[in-house]
Design a protein around this motif. Structure first.
Motif: not given
Length: 642
Positions: A228-234
């Protein structure tokens, strides 16, 4: 014509009389292990002939017992009529099977977070130029009847003060997207100083849906993270054997396969269609993410994998003076590459350094933080291609050694990559020689992975099953010790008669041990030579970073005992995970990390071991347990001679 049926999959294919069985299996997409790419030198493509007859070349790789039980070598077999053959389905699934797991597992998250911390501590921000914004356009009228594209271009010029660029894939979706929600749209774009490069146009407000892929293209295994490129979550993580495994276990055999009979496109399809797109499909299904919202990709692989990923002629990589077709790849999008995501998604390949030091290493160095470290760091990537970096913030030297696929189970009789059912640690009872096996995920043992092989060889040496040459002692009287008609010794970890999930005994041979000794010798001698090239020795090393999938289960003490790693303070060793994947993740999320990655590729110096004066002598010395110079391993000497 003849019909070939492969069991247990049931896949059936028609072929010409006279066709080679291994090639027919490849055309049928049936995996048969062939580390030597069918050159008839490894004996690993063993299958069982169930019905029919074939022409079979004589091979020393088949024992009399094998022949009596109907086993044949696929590479040595010519089809003369209808047949049925049985392949090793458990190892097939283990080598190529896909696994999707949540991206929030504690160990993975800690490794990703550590890399982010290193980057941010050195003023590298996790920011990039890919953005997503919801806008509302003026609806067209008879008085305002400009084209859809001009309408969007006008809005961007008036509200962003920039020009707009786009490709035909964006143009295809614009008419319907504009009108589905009364000209309220969400644009995905790359922002530059003078322009917005449109990646996608969607109806309505989808600002929260922005995803990318971080990829490690390994010679044996491929790993993909959906981020997720908004939260940086994998969000999700998936892994699979590289579909190119069917063409050989190492990069040289892959190159040889690709240049024959115009097979480059087949080699590319094996990794793009049969591996990456299959993984992407699984990740999309598990996460519920729309594939069109995946708008950016960063992939890291060795130089050969990057070259074949793009379908580029690879042969000059293996021919002196070993020239790659590129260090930095051109600007790419998903449609050009063939990835099944948003067709306008940008695809970036981590830069290569040399023919045998590729983007997986530049990406790994980025993740490890060597470039910012004041101490001397030895970085070792334990994979099919053993790449090593030694340096600090002032210099970085690199080299590559032909380790082969043994660390990931390739080229070993019962070897497999580190997945469910792989033996990853072993303890042998000194009196009965019965092994205690631990497997990944606690599944029944179906093979042995790299860390398990290290443990096994270490235990066999400690418990005096083998000598320092890796040869089994001939005076042992035990059912687990046996010798074939060529007097090649075997040690049995598990008998098929006692384990219903095994079709054959699970064992290791003296040939396997010899192969692994050469593999570990290549790593140690490469590291020793690289450090020596700077007038230093292992005492000058402050930290040793171990990268690669094997590190998840690696026992440092046992690795030192067999001579894979130097006998230095164990506190200096640190496992840093799949650093190639982590570096891809950083580069996906940060333009500044991408700039640092390219700088690393430019400043790293490559040492060609094949022409280094002392390397071959050092390698030969390492083909012993742990080394011909036992004094270089004082802790091991104390145990063996105690």
């Amino acid at each position: 014509m003849a019909k070939v049926v492969f069991r247990p999959s049931g896949k059936t294919i028609e072929c010409e009389v006279g066709d080679n069985l291994l090639e027919v299996a490849r055309r049928a997409d049936v995996f048969i292990e062939a580390p030597c790419n069918g050159s008839k030198s490894c004996g690993k493509c063993k299958v069982k002939l169930l019905t029919g007859e074939v022409n079979q070349e004589v091979s020393s790789h088949l024992t009399d017992e094998d022949k009596a039980n109907g086993y044949i070598l696929a590479c040595c077999t010519t089809i003369i009529g209808d047949i049925e053959v049985l392949t090793n389905s458990s190892l097939d699934m283990a080598m190529r099977g896909m696994k999707v797991e949540g991206g929030d597992k504690a160990k993975d998250k800690a490794l990703f977070d550590k890399a982010v911390e290193i980057a941010e501590n050195h003023n590298i921000k996790l920011e990039n130029n890919i953005k997503k914004t919801c806008i509302t356009l003026d609806e067209p009228t008879l008085d305002d009847n400009i084209s859809d594209v001009d309408r969007l271009e006008r809005h961007i010029s008036m509200n962003f003060g920039k020009q707009m660029t786009y490709d035909i894939e964006v143009l295809k979706v614009i008419p319907k997207a504009f009108r589905k929600n009364n000209f309220e749209i969400t644009i995905t774009y790359r922002e530059f100083d003078d322009r917005l490069e449109i990646i996608d146009v969607e109806p309505g407000n989808t600002e929260s849906e922005l995803y990318g892929l971080a990829i490690d293209i390994g010679t044996t295994s491929v790993v993909v993270c959906l981020v997720n490129m908004i939260t940086n979550e994998v969000v999700e993580k998936g892994a699979s054997g590289n579909g190119q495994l069917q063409f050989g276990a190492d990069v040289i055999n892959r190159i040889v396969y690709a240049i024959k009979k115009n097979n480059i496109e087949k080699a590319k399809a094996a990794v793009v269609d049969d591996t990456l797109n299959m993984l992407i499909n699984e990740l999309v299904k598990e996460s519920g993410v729309k594939r069109n919202n995946i708008v950016s990709v960063v992939a890291s692989g060795n130089t050969t994998m990057s070259t074949l990923f793009l379908g580029i002629f690879p042969d000059y990589l293996r021919l002196e003076p070993f020239i790659p077709p590129f260090f930095k790849s051109p600007k790419l999008n998903a449609k050009e590459v063939g990835l099944d995501i948003n067709p306008s998604a940008g695809v970036y390949l981590s830069p290569n350094v040399a023919s045998y030091v590729g983007g997986d290493i530049t990406s790994g160095v980025l993740a490890s933080g060597i470039w910012a470290n004041e101490e001397n760091v030895l970085f070792i990537d334990l994979g099919t291609n053993g790449e090593i970096v030694f340096g600090n913030q002032d210099f970085m030297m690199s080299c590559a050694c032909s380790a082969g696929p043994a660390f990931e189970g390739g080229g070993i009789s019962c070897g497999m990559r580190a997945s469910a059912g792989a033996v990853d640690s072993v303890d042998i009872d000194p009196d009965t020689l019965v092994p205690k096996l631990n497997t990944i995920d606690g599944e029944p043992a179906i093979g042995i992975c790299g860390s398990g092989i290290i443990d096994l060889i270490c235990e066999m040496l400690k418990k005096k099953v083998i000598d320092r040459r890796g040869k089994i002692h001939r005076d042992l009287d035990n059912e687990r010790i046996r010798f074939d008609e060529n007097d090649i010794g075997e040690y049995v970890l598990a008998f098929a008669k006692d384990n219903e999930h095994l079709t054959e005994d699970l064992f290791i041979t003296e040939v396997d041990i010899d192969n692994f000794i050469r593999t570990k010798g290549a790593i140690y001698s490469g590291a020793a030579t690289l450090v020596e090239s700077l007038g230093m020795d292992f005492d000058c090393v402050d930290k040793v970073y171990i990268a690669g999938g094997i590190g998840n289960h690696l026992n440092i003490e046992n690795s030192v005992f067999i001579g894979l790693l130097p006998d230095i303070d164990r506190e200096k060793f640190q496992y840093i995970g799949n650093s190639s994947l982590i570096g891809s993740y950083l580069t996906l999320l940060s333009d500044e990390a991408k700039a640092k990655l390219e700088e690393i590729g430019e400043v790293m110096t490559y040492v060609e071991l094949s022409v280094y004066p002392t390397y071959m002598d050092e390698f030969i010395s390492c083909c012993f347990l742990p080394h011909t110079n036992i004094d270089a391993f004082p802790s091991v000497k104390a145990i063996l001679e105690g």
